[in-house]
Design an enzyme around this catalytic site. Structure first.
Site, PDB file in Angstrom:
ATOM      1  N   SER A   7       0.862  -1.190   0.000  1.00 48.84           N
ATOM      2  CA  SER A   7       0.000   0.000   0.000  1.00 48.84           C
ATOM      3  C   SER A   7       0.888   1.226   0.000  1.00 48.84           C
ATOM      4  O   SER A   7       2.045   1.153   0.448  1.00 48.84           O
ATOM      5  CB  SER A   7      -0.875   0.007   1.270  1.00 48.84           C
ATOM      6  OG  SER A   7      -1.575   1.235   1.397  1.00 48.84           O
TER       7      SER A   7
ATOM      8  N   TYR B 236      -2.369  -0.685  10.343  1.00 48.03           N
ATOM      9  CA  TYR B 236      -2.236  -0.788   8.880  1.00 48.03           C
ATOM     10  C   TYR B 236      -0.906  -0.176   8.447  1.00 48.03           C
ATOM     11  O   TYR B 236      -0.161  -0.755   7.672  1.00 48.03           O
ATOM     12  CB  TYR B 236      -3.412  -0.073   8.213  1.00 48.03           C
ATOM     13  CG  TYR B 236      -3.584  -0.364   6.729  1.00 48.03           C
ATOM     14  CD1 TYR B 236      -4.033  -1.605   6.288  1.00 48.03           C
ATOM     15  CD2 TYR B 236      -3.326   0.614   5.768  1.00 48.03           C
ATOM     16  CE1 TYR B 236      -4.202  -1.864   4.933  1.00 48.03           C
ATOM     17  CE2 TYR B 236      -3.500   0.368   4.415  1.00 48.03           C
ATOM     18  CZ  TYR B 236      -3.944  -0.881   4.002  1.00 48.03           C
ATOM     19  OH  TYR B 236      -4.111  -1.140   2.655  1.00 48.03           O
TER      20      TYR B 236
ATOM     21  N   LYS C 289       1.952  -2.519   6.869  1.00 50.70           N
ATOM     22  CA  LYS C 289       2.237  -2.314   5.436  1.00 50.70           C
ATOM     23  C   LYS C 289       3.695  -1.875   5.249  1.00 50.70           C
ATOM     24  O   LYS C 289       4.315  -2.247   4.257  1.00 50.70           O
ATOM     25  CB  LYS C 289       1.248  -1.332   4.815  1.00 50.70           C
ATOM     26  CG  LYS C 289      -0.179  -1.903   4.689  1.00 50.70           C
ATOM     27  CD  LYS C 289      -0.254  -3.098   3.724  1.00 50.70           C
ATOM     28  CE  LYS C 289      -1.689  -3.552   3.472  1.00 50.70           C
ATOM     29  NZ  LYS C 289      -1.792  -4.662   2.496  1.00 50.70           N
TER      30      LYS C 289
END
Ligand SMILES: NC(=O)c1ccc[n+]([C@@H]2O[C@H](COP(=O)([O-])OP(=O)(O)OC[C@H]3O[C@@H](n4cnc5c(N)ncnc54)[C@H](O)[C@@H]3O)[C@@H](O)[C@H]2O)c1
Length: 263
Positions: free
Chosen positions: A138, A151, A155
């Protein structure tokens, strides 16, 4: 890598970006596309809509035995795996208050699953002298995801692991790509936008929200060029440069954007 006659496995294949990859890779002439997802019914629906090239599989990518099993089944049925797309991913939508179970789930889906698939698929690829690993990370893995601490952290871990794989295995014929999109119009982002979530608003204000098909255009081009970093949103490269050159200035700009969107 071009997709003609390739045998491909896609985790999270029933979701927005994964299903778009399955459709496009089939259109590009893949020999077999395994649509693997935790949601077996959705994987079946995606595979049925595509036709006989696509094969559904129910897999929890956080269970190493299940990952090993889908790899072994694919190699048995189709003789090899040319491209493994570790694409399943999860968000938490929260900060440090998010409980340990959600942090653990983020770590297991967004990072450890990539380790499991690399372990399962690399022996066959190395024995055949080649193969490609595509890890959906991402823009959060090269910048930060406002509003989602787990997240962001996982990531970044996913990008780091993909880079480690690329450095370690490229001279032995293995290509690795880290796909780092910013906003993509899938259920993952649409829910956040509908709820007025600050993180989703920051994503929408930071660049175009692409369709999954537009992301896969960039994937197909990136695979063909055997590029490590695949950035469907070109502005992410500029942001990453600015962040590297002036971390404090970059963070100050981001905080300003967050203040503006929060009011
Ligand atoms: N949508 C975005 O804006 C965006 C931006 C950057 C990166 N990404 C990444 O793209 C990837 C695909 O996300 P998407 O936007 O298509 O979201 P999505 O929610 O539509 O798809 C994710 C898929 O992963 C599957 N999945 C979740 N946990 C799993 C598990 N344990 N085992 C197997 N499958 C599992 C889900 O069932 C779902 O089908 C993710 O890694 C996500 O982090 C998305």
């Amino acid at each position: 890598m071009n997709l003609t006659d390739r045998v491909v496995v896609i985790t999270g294949g029933a979701g927005g970006i994964g299903a778009a990859m399955a459709r496009r890779f089939t259109a590009e002439g893949a020999a077999a596309v395994v649509v693997a997802d935790l949601d077996g019914d959705a994987a079946r629906a995606v595979a049925e809509a595509i036709g006989p090239v696509a094969h559904p599989a129910t897999v929890d990518v956080t269970d190493e035995e299940q990952v090993r099993s889908v790899v072994a089944d694919t190699e048995r049925r189709f003789g090899r795996i040319d491209l493994f797309c570790a694409n399943a991913g999860v968000t938490t939508g929260g900060g440090i208050e998010v409980d340990d179970a959600a942090w653990d789930r983020s770590w297991r889906v967004n990072v450890l699953a990539h380790v499991y698939s690399a372990r399962a698929v690399l022996p066959g690829m190395l024995a055949r002298g080649g193969g490609h690993l595509l890890h959906t990370c991402s823009a959060a893995g090269v910048l930060t995801a406002v509003g989602d601490a787990a997240y962001t952290a996982t990531k970044h871990g996913a990008v780091g692991f993909a880079e480690w794989l690329s450095v370690t295995y490229r001279d032995r014929g293995i290509r690795v790509s880290a796909l780092c999109p910013q906003g993509v119009d899938t259920p993952m982002l649409a829910g956040g936008l509908a709820d007025g979530h600050l993180g989703a608003k920051v994503i929408a204000a930071s660049g175009a929200v692409l369709t999954p098909d537009q992301v896969v255009d960039a994937v197909v081009a990136g695979l063909a060029e055997e590029r490590f970093l695949i950035l469907p949103h070109p502005e992410v490269a500029a942001y990453a440069r600015r962040r590297a050159e002036d971390p404090d200035g970059w963070q100050a700009g981001l905080r300003k954007l967050v203040r503006r969107l929060a009011t």
